[in-house]
Design a protein around this motif. Structure first.
Motif, PDB file in Angstrom:
ATOM      1  N   THR A  32      38.279  29.876  37.704  1.00 16.42           N
ATOM      2  CA  THR A  32      38.314  30.831  38.808  1.00 16.42           C
ATOM      3  C   THR A  32      38.129  32.243  38.256  1.00 16.42           C
ATOM      4  OG1 THR A  32      39.846  29.405  40.013  1.00 16.42           O
ATOM      5  CG2 THR A  32      39.660  31.698  40.750  1.00 16.42           C
ATOM      6  N   LEU A  33      37.107  32.908  38.713  1.00 15.88           N
ATOM      7  CA  LEU A  33      36.809  34.250  38.211  1.00 15.88           C
ATOM      8  C   LEU A  33      37.537  35.311  39.033  1.00 15.88           C
ATOM      9  CD1 LEU A  33      32.951  33.966  37.608  1.00 15.88           C
ATOM     10  CD2 LEU A  33      34.781  33.753  35.925  1.00 15.88           C
ATOM     11  N   PRO A  34      37.876  36.449  38.417  1.00 18.22           N
ATOM     12  CA  PRO A  34      38.460  37.561  39.187  1.00 18.22           C
ATOM     13  C   PRO A  34      37.476  38.054  40.252  1.00 18.22           C
ATOM     14  CG  PRO A  34      38.685  37.916  36.807  1.00 18.22           C
ATOM     15  CD  PRO A  34      37.762  36.751  36.983  1.00 18.22           C
ATOM     16  N   ASP A  35      38.001  38.698  41.273  1.00 19.63           N
ATOM     17  CA  ASP A  35      37.155  39.166  42.375  1.00 19.63           C
ATOM     18  C   ASP A  35      36.068  40.127  41.902  1.00 19.63           C
ATOM     19  OD1 ASP A  35      38.577  37.640  44.170  1.00 19.63           O
ATOM     20  OD2 ASP A  35      39.933  39.270  44.756  1.00 19.63           O
ATOM     21  N   MET A  52      32.827  38.522  40.988  1.00 20.42           N
ATOM     22  CA  MET A  52      32.153  37.733  42.021  1.00 20.42           C
ATOM     23  C   MET A  52      31.114  38.592  42.739  1.00 20.42           C
ATOM     24  SD  MET A  52      33.692  34.855  41.635  1.00 20.42           S
ATOM     25  CE  MET A  52      33.323  33.911  43.118  1.00 20.42           C
ATOM     26  N   GLY A  53      30.217  37.915  43.438  1.00 20.14           N
ATOM     27  CA  GLY A  53      29.222  38.631  44.234  1.00 20.14           C
ATOM     28  C   GLY A  53      27.995  38.997  43.428  1.00 20.14           C
ATOM     29  N   SER A  54      27.139  39.781  44.034  1.00 18.55           N
ATOM     30  CA  SER A  54      25.883  40.168  43.390  1.00 18.55           C
ATOM     31  C   SER A  54      25.489  41.575  43.794  1.00 18.55           C
ATOM     32  CB  SER A  54      24.762  39.184  43.769  1.00 18.55           C
ATOM     33  OG  SER A  54      24.579  39.162  45.177  1.00 18.55           O
ATOM     34  N   TYR A  55      24.605  42.138  43.009  1.00 18.49           N
ATOM     35  CA  TYR A  55      24.100  43.483  43.283  1.00 18.49           C
ATOM     36  C   TYR A  55      22.674  43.372  43.817  1.00 18.49           C
ATOM     37  CZ  TYR A  55      22.394  48.214  42.442  1.00 18.49           C
ATOM     38  OH  TYR A  55      21.844  49.464  42.582  1.00 18.49           O
ATOM     39  N   PRO A  56      22.428  43.830  45.065  1.00 21.77           N
ATOM     40  CA  PRO A  56      21.071  43.706  45.623  1.00 21.77           C
ATOM     41  C   PRO A  56      20.114  44.716  45.010  1.00 21.77           C
ATOM     42  CG  PRO A  56      22.535  44.832  47.171  1.00 21.77           C
ATOM     43  CD  PRO A  56      23.387  44.428  46.007  1.00 21.77           C
ATOM     44  N   GLY A 114      26.650  37.784  35.719  1.00 18.71           N
ATOM     45  CA  GLY A 114      25.539  37.767  34.779  1.00 18.71           C
ATOM     46  C   GLY A 114      25.399  39.093  34.049  1.00 18.71           C
ATOM     47  N   ILE A 115      25.595  40.201  34.782  1.00 13.97           N
ATOM     48  CA  ILE A 115      25.559  41.518  34.147  1.00 13.97           C
ATOM     49  C   ILE A 115      26.666  41.631  33.101  1.00 13.97           C
ATOM     50  CG2 ILE A 115      25.794  44.002  34.555  1.00 13.97           C
ATOM     51  CD1 ILE A 115      24.651  43.543  37.341  1.00 13.97           C
ATOM     52  N   PHE A 116      27.853  41.121  33.442  1.00 22.70           N
ATOM     53  CA  PHE A 116      28.986  41.173  32.512  1.00 22.70           C
ATOM     54  C   PHE A 116      28.681  40.380  31.248  1.00 22.70           C
ATOM     55  CE2 PHE A 116      32.930  39.386  30.825  1.00 22.70           C
ATOM     56  CZ  PHE A 116      33.690  40.533  30.645  1.00 22.70           C
TER      57      PHE A 116
END
Length: 308
Positions: free
Chosen positions: A139-142, A145-149, A160-162
């Motif tokens: 489980t990843l921290p919040d 999560m998500g993506s950059y448009p 992926g950036i991290f």
């Protein structure tokens, strides 16, 4: 193959697959850096390298569970501690393996291959006994999560950036350790002339142990990064060991720059071809191209120049 797509769709596909290739590249680099240190600098074929990576992944999984159950208020920062614990655990295990097994097998590459292959089977069974045969997810921290448009059709996942930033930091750290530190000078001295290095006072046994342990420790960090892009199982490491050896040999076994260039080339080729072809066909074509290049340049893309 391309006729059914418009120019804008192809541009988006290549951009998305290119970024997916960068994430795969990051995992390859983290795995290959450790293997390049062990294989390139020491001549040891470590077939258990993937299992060291999976140990780092399992430690990240355990850390995630501990934080979510006992200290949920600090869960957002657990990943940094997990990476540190993964590095320490695999570093210490690597030092133990070098002392107990590898140091007796130097200059016998076939024996190291067989011994570490046996070690990989033991570790796989150990993971299966402790964690079960089923794959587990972290489980990843919040904030991961998500993506950059980037555009309307292209989104970049934050995890992926991290992973790519982490890879950059680790790569720079390994570079400075190998080429800008006293320890790195000792490692290169032992590689080029072990007897002379020992004669001038370098503890070659200590250098060997730390070098092997460091390579395993970097594999542990790769395992932490791996949890962001895949699920963890007892045999997950074997899925990457062949590709990682391919990266190291193709780039030049003793060249960190070659390792990075090779990882980028192979990951981008596989990622792009997997979209248009099957995953197995993409691997076959990549392998054929790499083998063809190695037939023309067996020393790899970048060869270490040693003055005789």
């Amino acid at each position: 193959m391309f006729a059914e797509y418009t120019a804008s769709e192809l541009t988006s596909i290549f951009a998305m697959q290119g970024f997916a290739g960068l994430i795969l590249f990051s995992v390859f680099v983290l795995m290959a850096l450790g293997l390049a240190i062990i294989f390139g600098q020491m001549g040891v074929i470590n077939m258990a390298h993937g299992e060291f990576m999976i140990l780092g992944a399992y430690i990240t999984y355990l850390t995630s569970n501990v934080f979510s159950e006992y200290v949920p208020t600090l869960f957002s920062g657990y990943f940094f501690l997990a990476m540190l614990l993964a590095f320490l655990a695999t570093f210490l295990l690597g030092a133990l393996v070098e002392w107990a097994m590898i140091r007796h097998l130097y200059k016998r590459p076939l024996d190291t291959l067989l011994a570490t292959w046996g070690l990989s089977l033991i570790l796989q069974q150990l993971y299966r006994t402790v964690f079960g045969a089923r794959e587990v997810g972290v489980t990843l921290p919040d904030w991961l999560m998500g993506s950059y448009p980037l555009t309307e059709m292209i989104e970049i996942p934050i995890n992926g950036i991290f992973v790519m930033v982490l890879t950059l930091i680790i790569s720079l750290g390994v570079y400075f350790m190998m080429f800008r530190s006293r320890w790195g000078c000792q490692v290169r001295a032992v590689v080029q002339n072990r007897e002379m290095a020992s004669a001038v006072g370098i503890n070659t046994e200590k250098v060997d142990r730390i070098t092997f342990a460091l390579g395993c420790g970097i594999a542990g960090i790769a395992g932490s990064a791996f949890t962001m892009v895949g699920s963890t199982g007892p045999t997950s490491g074997q899925l990457y060991i062949v590709d990682t050896f391919l990266v190291v040999v193709f780039g030049g076994a003793q060249s960190l720059l070659g390792t990075i260039a090779s990882a980028f080339t192979i990951s981008q080729a596989q990622s792009t071809m997997e979209f248009f072809l099957s995953g197995s066909m993409a691997k076959v074509l990549t392998l054929l191209v790499v083998v063809g290049i190695l037939m023309l340049r067996p020393q790899g893309l970048f060869a270490l120049k040693i003055r005789h």
